[in-house]
Structure formats: structure tokens, C-alpha cells
Design a protein around this motif. Structure first.
Motif, PDB file in Angstrom:
ATOM      1  N   PHE A 190       0.830  -0.893  -0.340  1.00 10.76           N
ATOM      2  CA  PHE A 190       0.281   0.116  -0.106  1.00 10.76           C
ATOM      3  C   PHE A 190       0.829   1.261   0.074  1.00 10.76           C
ATOM      4  CE2 PHE A 190      -2.030   3.464   2.703  1.00 10.76           C
ATOM      5  CZ  PHE A 190      -2.664   3.677   2.099  1.00 10.76           C
ATOM      6  N   VAL A 191       1.922   1.141   0.849  1.00 15.73           N
ATOM      7  CA  VAL A 191       2.835   2.823   1.185  1.00 15.73           C
ATOM      8  C   VAL A 191       3.334   2.522  -0.434  1.00 15.73           C
ATOM      9  CG1 VAL A 191       4.909   3.119   1.360  1.00 15.73           C
ATOM     10  CG2 VAL A 191       2.720   2.393   3.308  1.00 15.73           C
ATOM     11  N   ILE A 192       3.868   1.588  -0.997  1.00 15.68           N
ATOM     12  CA  ILE A 192       5.013   1.642  -2.134  1.00 15.68           C
ATOM     13  C   ILE A 192       4.015   2.712  -3.414  1.00 15.68           C
ATOM     14  CG2 ILE A 192       5.705   0.186  -4.044  1.00 15.68           C
ATOM     15  CD1 ILE A 192       7.662  -1.226  -2.282  1.00 15.68           C
ATOM     16  N   LEU A 193       2.641   1.731  -3.747  1.00 12.80           N
ATOM     17  CA  LEU A 193       1.346   1.981  -4.883  1.00 12.80           C
ATOM     18  C   LEU A 193       1.562   3.493  -4.697  1.00 12.80           C
ATOM     19  CD1 LEU A 193      -0.387  -0.924  -5.731  1.00 12.80           C
ATOM     20  CD2 LEU A 193       1.669  -0.461  -7.205  1.00 12.80           C
ATOM     21  N   THR A 194       0.606   4.389  -2.950  1.00 12.23           N
ATOM     22  CA  THR A 194       0.142   5.450  -3.337  1.00 12.23           C
ATOM     23  C   THR A 194       0.988   6.285  -3.231  1.00 12.23           C
ATOM     24  OG1 THR A 194      -0.875   3.995  -1.074  1.00 12.23           O
ATOM     25  CG2 THR A 194      -0.447   6.936  -0.744  1.00 12.23           C
ATOM     26  N   VAL A 195       3.097   6.260  -2.549  1.00 10.87           N
ATOM     27  CA  VAL A 195       3.932   7.057  -2.655  1.00 10.87           C
ATOM     28  C   VAL A 195       4.066   7.573  -4.852  1.00 10.87           C
ATOM     29  CG1 VAL A 195       6.232   7.542  -2.754  1.00 10.87           C
ATOM     30  CG2 VAL A 195       4.971   6.142  -0.895  1.00 10.87           C
ATOM     31  N   PHE A 196       3.975   6.678  -5.154  1.00  6.36           N
ATOM     32  CA  PHE A 196       4.253   6.331  -7.235  1.00  6.36           C
ATOM     33  C   PHE A 196       2.410   7.356  -7.322  1.00  6.36           C
ATOM     34  CE2 PHE A 196       7.334   3.742  -6.488  1.00  6.36           C
ATOM     35  CZ  PHE A 196       8.184   4.693  -7.555  1.00  6.36           C
ATOM     36  N   ALA A 197       2.160   7.486  -6.797  1.00  8.15           N
ATOM     37  CA  ALA A 197       0.251   7.675  -7.081  1.00  8.15           C
ATOM     38  C   ALA A 197       0.351   9.275  -6.544  1.00  8.15           C
ATOM     39  CB  ALA A 197      -1.629   6.882  -6.352  1.00  8.15           C
ATOM     40  N   VAL A 198      -0.091   9.900  -5.665  1.00 14.11           N
ATOM     41  CA  VAL A 198       0.587  10.620  -4.816  1.00 14.11           C
ATOM     42  C   VAL A 198       1.830  12.175  -5.983  1.00 14.11           C
ATOM     43  CG1 VAL A 198       0.764  12.644  -2.743  1.00 14.11           C
ATOM     44  CG2 VAL A 198       0.065   9.834  -2.947  1.00 14.11           C
ATOM     45  N   LEU A 199       3.109  10.653  -6.054  1.00 10.44           N
ATOM     46  CA  LEU A 199       4.499  12.089  -6.007  1.00 10.44           C
ATOM     47  C   LEU A 199       4.679  11.213  -7.706  1.00 10.44           C
ATOM     48  CD1 LEU A 199       6.406  11.840  -3.131  1.00 10.44           C
ATOM     49  CD2 LEU A 199       5.055  13.583  -4.059  1.00 10.44           C
ATOM     50  N   GLY A 200       4.199  10.118  -8.730  1.00  6.11           N
ATOM     51  CA  GLY A 200       4.361   9.715  -9.795  1.00  6.11           C
ATOM     52  C   GLY A 200       4.754  10.243 -10.887  1.00  6.11           C
ATOM     53  N   THR A 201       3.014  11.751 -10.868  1.00  9.84           N
ATOM     54  CA  THR A 201       3.020  12.566 -12.094  1.00  9.84           C
ATOM     55  C   THR A 201       4.665  13.495 -11.742  1.00  9.84           C
ATOM     56  OG1 THR A 201       1.359  13.632 -10.629  1.00  9.84           O
ATOM     57  CG2 THR A 201       1.011  11.996 -12.193  1.00  9.84           C
ATOM     58  N   VAL A 202       4.416  14.190 -10.674  1.00  5.75           N
ATOM     59  CA  VAL A 202       5.426  15.371 -10.713  1.00  5.75           C
ATOM     60  C   VAL A 202       6.991  14.321 -10.960  1.00  5.75           C
ATOM     61  CG1 VAL A 202       6.735  16.449  -8.966  1.00  5.75           C
ATOM     62  CG2 VAL A 202       4.322  15.455  -8.070  1.00  5.75           C
ATOM     63  N   VAL A 203       7.150  13.234 -10.634  1.00  6.21           N
ATOM     64  CA  VAL A 203       8.190  12.570 -10.930  1.00  6.21           C
ATOM     65  C   VAL A 203       8.666  13.381 -12.543  1.00  6.21           C
ATOM     66  CG1 VAL A 203       9.771  10.398 -11.171  1.00  6.21           C
ATOM     67  CG2 VAL A 203       9.004  11.027  -9.233  1.00  6.21           C
ATOM     68  N   LEU A 204       7.659  12.477 -13.261  1.00  5.40           N
ATOM     69  CA  LEU A 204       7.496  12.225 -14.713  1.00  5.40           C
ATOM     70  C   LEU A 204       7.899  13.877 -14.933  1.00  5.40           C
ATOM     71  CD1 LEU A 204       4.385   9.989 -15.101  1.00  5.40           C
ATOM     72  CD2 LEU A 204       7.217   9.476 -15.779  1.00  5.40           C
TER      73      LEU A 204
END
Length: 203
Positions: free
Chosen positions: A51-65
Motif C-alpha cells: 500500500f505504501v509503495i503504490l500510494t507514494v507513486f500514486a501521489v508523486l508519480g506524475t511529479v517525477v514524470l
């Protein structure tokens, strides 16, 4: 799209990719010899880490992209290739862990984060799908829907790992293999869809 619809779509996309049945078979092997208390704890922690791993990328993934200058079509194509490769691996009954990973995991007392949560449950394919879903459904509602889906998925994985270990013995290698192939076909289809969306978006 409403958050509930996004959550349902995200859950439908993540379930085949995370392959809880395959994770259960691996979990049963890695925790063989563990006490019942340890097995329950490992199951809960695996779900929590996923949950933590997927949530981090859900929240910050587009910012990283955005920071890397990667567009959604490129992400969809790359993610689709990764997901498709994972699906082919399930169809061909390819081992989900390498020999080195299995050897290292056999000596670990805690397998919840690695290899269970990462890379088995919240692997590159699941991470790519989460980021693509958030990018496809921008806004707080879409992001909340994806996070809700990851929470439901993580809870389901934790419960399955905690109570489903006897299921592996009942199904046997043949039953687990058959279910894995069905899930692999669905995963491959999702990968093809991601690639198709990515290609069409570049036109």
C-alpha cells in the motif's frame, strides 16, 4: 470520472498485475517453517508495504514524470511492455524470482518488504499502471480513487496471505499453475491495452 469509478477501474487493472494467487504460492514457500505468529505478521506487513509503495507513486508519480520530462504516452507504452512481459512470464510459468533472489530470501527472517511487497506485489508493472491511471484521471478525485483501490488491494493481499496458505496445499502445483496462467492472460491483455493507448496518444 467519479472517484468510485476510478477506484473500480484501478482495482480491476491492478488485481491481475499483482497476481495475489502467485504471491500466495511464493509466500507459502518463503515462510515455510515460520511460526503462525510470524506468518500472520509477514502477511500484514506485506500488505502494508504494498500500500505504501503504490500510494507514494500514486501521489508523486506524475511529479517525477514531469521533472524527467516523460509524457503519458511514453509511460503507457513502457508500462505496457513491462506488464505484457509479466503476463507472458505467467503464461509460460516462468519463475517470478531469480535464483539469487530465492537463495537470499530463504535466509531472511523478514520477507514482507522484499521480495513480497517489492517486486512481487507492488512491482514495476503495478507501479506503472498506478502512475498511468493518475495521469489519465488528474485531480484530487482521480488520485483519491486510485489510492482507495491500492488500499483495498493491499487489504485483500494481506488477508489472502494470512488465511490462504492452506489453499496452496489444496490446489497443488497444477491448480496454482492453472490460475496463474489465467491471470497471466489477463495481465498480457492489460499490457497490450496500455501500449495501444500510448501509441494512439502519440498520433
Amino acid at each position: 470520472m467519479e472517484p468510485v469509478h476510478v477506484a473500480i477501474a484501478a482495482l480491476a487493472a491492478l488485481l491481475p498485475i499483482t497476481n495475489p494467487v502467485g504471491a500466495l504460492a511464493t509466500f507459502a514457500g518463503l515462510t515455510d517453517g515460520f511460526s503462525h505468529t510470524a506468518v500472520r505478521r509477514q502477511a500484514v506487513m506485506t500488505g502494508l508495504y504494498a500500500f505504501v509503495i503504490l500510494t507514494v507513486f500514486a501521489v508523486l508519480g506524475t511529479v517525477v514524470l514531469a521533472g524527467l520530462g516523460i509524457g503519458l504516452p511514453a509511460l503507457q507504452i513502457a508500462g505496457g511492455l513491462v506488464v505484457g512481459q509479466s503476463g507472458l512470464g505467467m503464461l509460460n510459468s516462468r519463475a517470478s524470482l531469480t535464483a539469487d533472489e530465492k537463495s537470499q530470501s530463504a535466509t531472511k527472517k523478514d520477507v514482507s518488504f522484499s521480495p513480497m511487497a517489492l517486486p512481487l506485489v507492488a512491482g514495476p508493472g503495478a507501479i506503472g499502471v498506478v502512475i498511468a491511471l493518475v495521469a489519465r484521471h488528474p485531480g484530487a478525485g482521480g488520485r483519491a480513487g486510485v489510492v482507495a483501490a491500492t488500499a483495498v488491494l493491499a487489504a485483500a493481499v494481506a488477508l489472502l496471505l494470512r488465511y490462504g496458505t492452506p489453499l496452496v496445499d489444496r490446489l497443488g502445483p497444477t491448480g496454482v499453475g492453472a490460475l496463474t496462467r489465467v491471470i497471466g492472460f489477463l495481465t498480457l491483455a492489460i499490457g497490450v491495452e496500455l501500449v495501444t493507448h500510448g501509441v494512439l496518444a502519440t498520433r
